[in-house]
Structure formats: C-alpha cells, structure tokens
Design a protein around this motif. Structure first.
Motif, PDB file in Angstrom:
ATOM      1  N   LEU A  98       0.915  -1.131   0.098  1.00  0.00           N
ATOM      2  CA  LEU A  98      -0.099   0.091  -0.155  1.00  0.00           C
ATOM      3  C   LEU A  98       0.969   1.331   0.162  1.00  0.00           C
ATOM      4  N   ILE A  99       0.776   1.920  -1.179  1.00  0.00           N
ATOM      5  CA  ILE A  99       1.738   3.157  -1.284  1.00  0.00           C
ATOM      6  C   ILE A  99       1.038   4.354  -1.496  1.00  0.00           C
ATOM      7  N   TRP A 100       1.040   5.406  -0.533  1.00  0.00           N
ATOM      8  CA  TRP A 100       0.633   6.661  -0.865  1.00  0.00           C
ATOM      9  C   TRP A 100       1.492   7.705  -1.552  1.00  0.00           C
ATOM     10  N   LEU A 101       1.202   7.898  -2.532  1.00  0.00           N
ATOM     11  CA  LEU A 101       1.919   9.277  -3.444  1.00  0.00           C
ATOM     12  C   LEU A 101       1.277  10.567  -3.316  1.00  0.00           C
ATOM     13  N   VAL A 102       1.786  11.436  -2.480  1.00  0.00           N
ATOM     14  CA  VAL A 102       1.063  12.592  -2.060  1.00  0.00           C
ATOM     15  C   VAL A 102       1.942  13.779  -2.542  1.00  0.00           C
ATOM     16  N   ASP A 103       1.278  15.021  -2.791  1.00  0.00           N
ATOM     17  CA  ASP A 103       2.297  16.230  -2.934  1.00  0.00           C
ATOM     18  C   ASP A 103       2.566  16.953  -1.589  1.00  0.00           C
ATOM     19  N   LYS A 104       3.519  17.931  -1.708  1.00  0.00           N
ATOM     20  CA  LYS A 104       3.662  18.599  -0.246  1.00  0.00           C
ATOM     21  C   LYS A 104       2.266  19.517   0.391  1.00  0.00           C
ATOM     22  N   ASP A 105       1.490  19.879  -0.595  1.00  0.00           N
ATOM     23  CA  ASP A 105       0.328  20.550  -0.046  1.00  0.00           C
ATOM     24  C   ASP A 105      -0.495  19.564   0.776  1.00  0.00           C
ATOM     25  N   ALA A 106      -0.806  18.334   0.164  1.00  0.00           N
ATOM     26  CA  ALA A 106      -1.663  17.197   0.600  1.00  0.00           C
ATOM     27  C   ALA A 106      -1.031  16.736   1.961  1.00  0.00           C
ATOM     28  N   ALA A 107       0.459  16.790   1.880  1.00  0.00           N
ATOM     29  CA  ALA A 107       1.157  16.312   3.137  1.00  0.00           C
ATOM     30  C   ALA A 107       1.258  17.463   4.086  1.00  0.00           C
ATOM     31  N   GLY A 108       0.642  18.393   3.944  1.00  0.00           N
ATOM     32  CA  GLY A 108       0.804  19.913   4.782  1.00  0.00           C
ATOM     33  C   GLY A 108       0.631  19.643   6.373  1.00  0.00           C
ATOM     34  N   LYS A 109      -0.540  18.879   6.437  1.00  0.00           N
ATOM     35  CA  LYS A 109      -0.901  18.755   8.042  1.00  0.00           C
ATOM     36  C   LYS A 109      -0.446  17.316   8.811  1.00  0.00           C
ATOM     37  N   LEU A 110       0.496  16.576   8.168  1.00  0.00           N
ATOM     38  CA  LEU A 110       0.931  15.124   8.470  1.00  0.00           C
ATOM     39  C   LEU A 110       1.798  15.731   9.823  1.00  0.00           C
ATOM     40  N   PRO A 111       1.532  14.981  11.007  1.00  0.00           N
ATOM     41  CA  PRO A 111       2.422  15.368  11.940  1.00  0.00           C
ATOM     42  C   PRO A 111       3.854  14.630  11.527  1.00  0.00           C
ATOM     43  N   LYS A 112       4.821  15.177  12.152  1.00  0.00           N
ATOM     44  CA  LYS A 112       6.258  14.653  11.911  1.00  0.00           C
ATOM     45  C   LYS A 112       6.450  13.367  12.371  1.00  0.00           C
ATOM     46  N   LYS A 113       5.616  12.798  13.553  1.00  0.00           N
ATOM     47  CA  LYS A 113       5.727  11.213  13.782  1.00  0.00           C
ATOM     48  C   LYS A 113       5.233  10.357  12.664  1.00  0.00           C
ATOM     49  N   ILE A 114       4.140  10.976  11.872  1.00  0.00           N
ATOM     50  CA  ILE A 114       3.390  10.042  10.905  1.00  0.00           C
ATOM     51  C   ILE A 114       4.454   9.941   9.844  1.00  0.00           C
ATOM     52  N   THR A 115       5.190  11.218   9.169  1.00  0.00           N
ATOM     53  CA  THR A 115       5.974  11.169   8.310  1.00  0.00           C
ATOM     54  C   THR A 115       7.066  10.294   8.533  1.00  0.00           C
ATOM     55  N   ARG A 116       7.416  10.397   9.811  1.00  0.00           N
ATOM     56  CA  ARG A 116       8.943   9.505  10.221  1.00  0.00           C
ATOM     57  C   ARG A 116       8.354   8.127  10.091  1.00  0.00           C
ATOM     58  N   LYS A 117       7.295   7.989  10.546  1.00  0.00           N
ATOM     59  CA  LYS A 117       6.875   6.350  10.606  1.00  0.00           C
ATOM     60  C   LYS A 117       6.667   5.895   9.201  1.00  0.00           C
ATOM     61  N   TYR A 118       6.179   6.499   8.282  1.00  0.00           N
ATOM     62  CA  TYR A 118       5.694   5.952   7.055  1.00  0.00           C
ATOM     63  C   TYR A 118       6.768   6.437   5.664  1.00  0.00           C
ATOM     64  N   CYS A 119       7.477   7.267   5.829  1.00  0.00           N
ATOM     65  CA  CYS A 119       8.049   7.884   4.639  1.00  0.00           C
ATOM     66  C   CYS A 119       9.360   6.774   4.757  1.00  0.00           C
ATOM     67  N   GLU A 120       9.485   6.543   3.336  1.00  0.00           N
ATOM     68  CA  GLU A 120      10.946   5.566   3.139  1.00  0.00           C
ATOM     69  C   GLU A 120      12.045   6.635   2.904  1.00  0.00           C
ATOM     70  N   GLY A 121      13.224   6.460   3.581  1.00  0.00           N
ATOM     71  CA  GLY A 121      14.340   7.077   3.065  1.00  0.00           C
ATOM     72  C   GLY A 121      14.145   8.530   3.244  1.00  0.00           C
TER      73      GLY A 121
END
Ligand code: 6PG
Length: 253
Positions: A230-253
């Motif tokens: 399951l892969i989410w491809l999003v732009d930085k505007d859509a990602a704008g409200k993601l808490p850091k802990k979520i981006t750390r948890k799910y972002c690869e690399g």
C-alpha cells in the motif's frame, strides 16, 4: 500492512512516479503470471498519469498482456464527460496498443444494480477461486476531501460480503449513481497506489494516516491489502498537515 508514504513537490512528480510503478509492476506481473491486471480510477488526479503513460510508455509496456479494469464508475454512458472509462480511453487507452478485448469497463449506461451484477460476473471470470474475484496486480485509487475512495463513501457499510456494489452518493457535481469494487477486492491486490494532491486534502489525509481508526467516516482507511503493498503518493500540499511522527513512521528514506 504498514503503508509507505512518498511526498513529492507536485502532481506532475507524483504522476511520473506512478507511471514508473505501472511500467515496473506490469513487467514483473507479466514475467510472473503472464498478464498484468490493473484497475484505474476516475477523478482529476489520475489524468496526468494517463497522459504520461500514453506519451512516454506506449512502447515500453507489453500492452497486449495488459488487462484494464476500473475500481469504480459513475453511471453515465461511456461517451459522457463524467465517465471514468471515457476519460481513460481519451487520455490513455486510445494511444496505446491494448487489445479492445482486454478493456473491461463497468457498464455505466446500465442501472447501477445491473451494472454491478455484470461486473461481478466479469471479475469471477478472471478469478481462480477462492475468492470469487480476481487478484489485481495494481490498483490506483484517489481520495476525496471527505475521505471517500473509489465509490466507498463515509457512512457506507464497513463490513461487506460483496465484491461489487451499486451506490448512490452525492459528491461535488459528479454523477450520483455509481458502481464500486469493495475493500474485499482492493485488499486482495498485490499493490494499491493512492494518489492525493492539494491542500484541500491535507486535514483528511492527516486523519486517514493517523492512529485513530474510523473506517466508517474515512473509507480510505478500509484499504489495507493483506498480502500486498500500500503506497501513498502525495504532494507537499496534501502532506501539509501530517504530524512529523507520521511522516517519520511511513516515509521511506
Ligand atoms: C471518481 C473516483 C473517486 C476519486 C476521488 C478523488 O470520482 O471517479 O472514484 O474516488 O478518486 O473523488 O477525486 P479527485 O482526483 O478528482 O480529487
């Protein structure tokens, strides 16, 4: 399955990445299983992907072995501007050498119940039971600002037994009668790609990827392939409200 999250500058870059995934997943599926079963989505987000596949991949994919389906469809005739099939045909399918017999559209011109029944039978033809539906190699999905995906809308039943359902839903100015695959099918896929762009989707994306599980309100949370990516491809505007802990948890690399 833990989702993977990839954040891009804009929809152009999301679309380029999504097109590369199409090409790689097609090649792999054709080697492993002799064909590539892909489900497309409708809406505005995939239009650039379709154009890129037509322009840059018309000679890089073994289109004769590609079978094209849809995750959902609006109940309008195929030549109506609201038809997801019509959109994909105009932007992609009429530019590549996919055989006509490999294009498996949902018959939007039929009443939704009838169209859903026909589509369910079609899926069975491609299934090696159990279950009663095919296992897609790749599925593209979008997400509405309200958290719907395909035509699984907020408030619709979370526990379903059917692979295909007729639906009536009012969303923006799009046709209300629809047919949709359900999570039973989406969750048996080898790979599901979500694409989401724009700040209007930021709050919903933050909810959908949070630890708060509310699949009734946020149908996109129902998508969780049991044995697939399951892969989410999003732009930085859509990602704008993601808490850091979520981006750390799910972002690869
Ligand atoms: C459709 C899709 C629907 C879509 C979302 C996002 O309308 O055909 O099935 O689920 O993916 O509504 O649409 P946008 O890409 O236009 O934001």
């Amino acid at each position: 399955m833990k989702p993977k999250l990839r954040i891009f500058d804009d929809l152009e870059n999301i679309s380029k990445h999504a097109a590369n995934i199409f090409s790689k997943q097609a090649a792999r599926s054709i080697v492993e299983r002799g064909q590539f079963l892909v489900a497309l989505n409708g809406g505005g987000t995939p239009t650039r992907l379709f154009q890129l596949l037509a322009a840059d991949f018309h000679d890089k994919v073994e289109w004769a072995k590609v079978h094209v389906f849809w995750g959902d469809e609006r109940c309008v005739p195929p030549d109506d501007s609201g038809s997801s099939y019509g959109q994909a045909r105009e932007l992609l399918l009429s530019h590549v050498s996919v055989p006509e017999s490999n294009i498996h559209r949902i018959k939007g011109e039929l009443p939704p119940v009838e169209a859903a029944k026909e589509y369910a039978l079609l899926l069975k033809e491609f299934a090696s039971p159990p279950p009663d539906w095919l296992r897609f190699d790749l599925i593209y999905l979008g997400m509405g600002e309200d958290g719907h995906t395909a035509s699984l809308f907020p408030g619709s039943p979370v526990h379903v037994m059917e692979a295909v359902l007729p639906v009536t839903a009012h969303y923006q100015d799009r046709p209300a009668n629809r047919v949709t695959l359900t999570q039973l099918v989406f969750n048996s896929a080898h790979m599901v790609i979500f694409m989401a762009a724009g700040e209007k989707k930021a709050s919903t994306l933050a909810e959908v990827l949070s630890d708060r599980y509310n699949p009734e309100l946020y149908p996109a949370q129902r998508i969780d392939p049991k044995d697939g990516d399951l892969i989410w491809l999003v732009d930085k505007d859509a990602a704008g409200k993601l808490p850091k802990k979520i981006t750390r948890k799910y972002c690869e690399g």
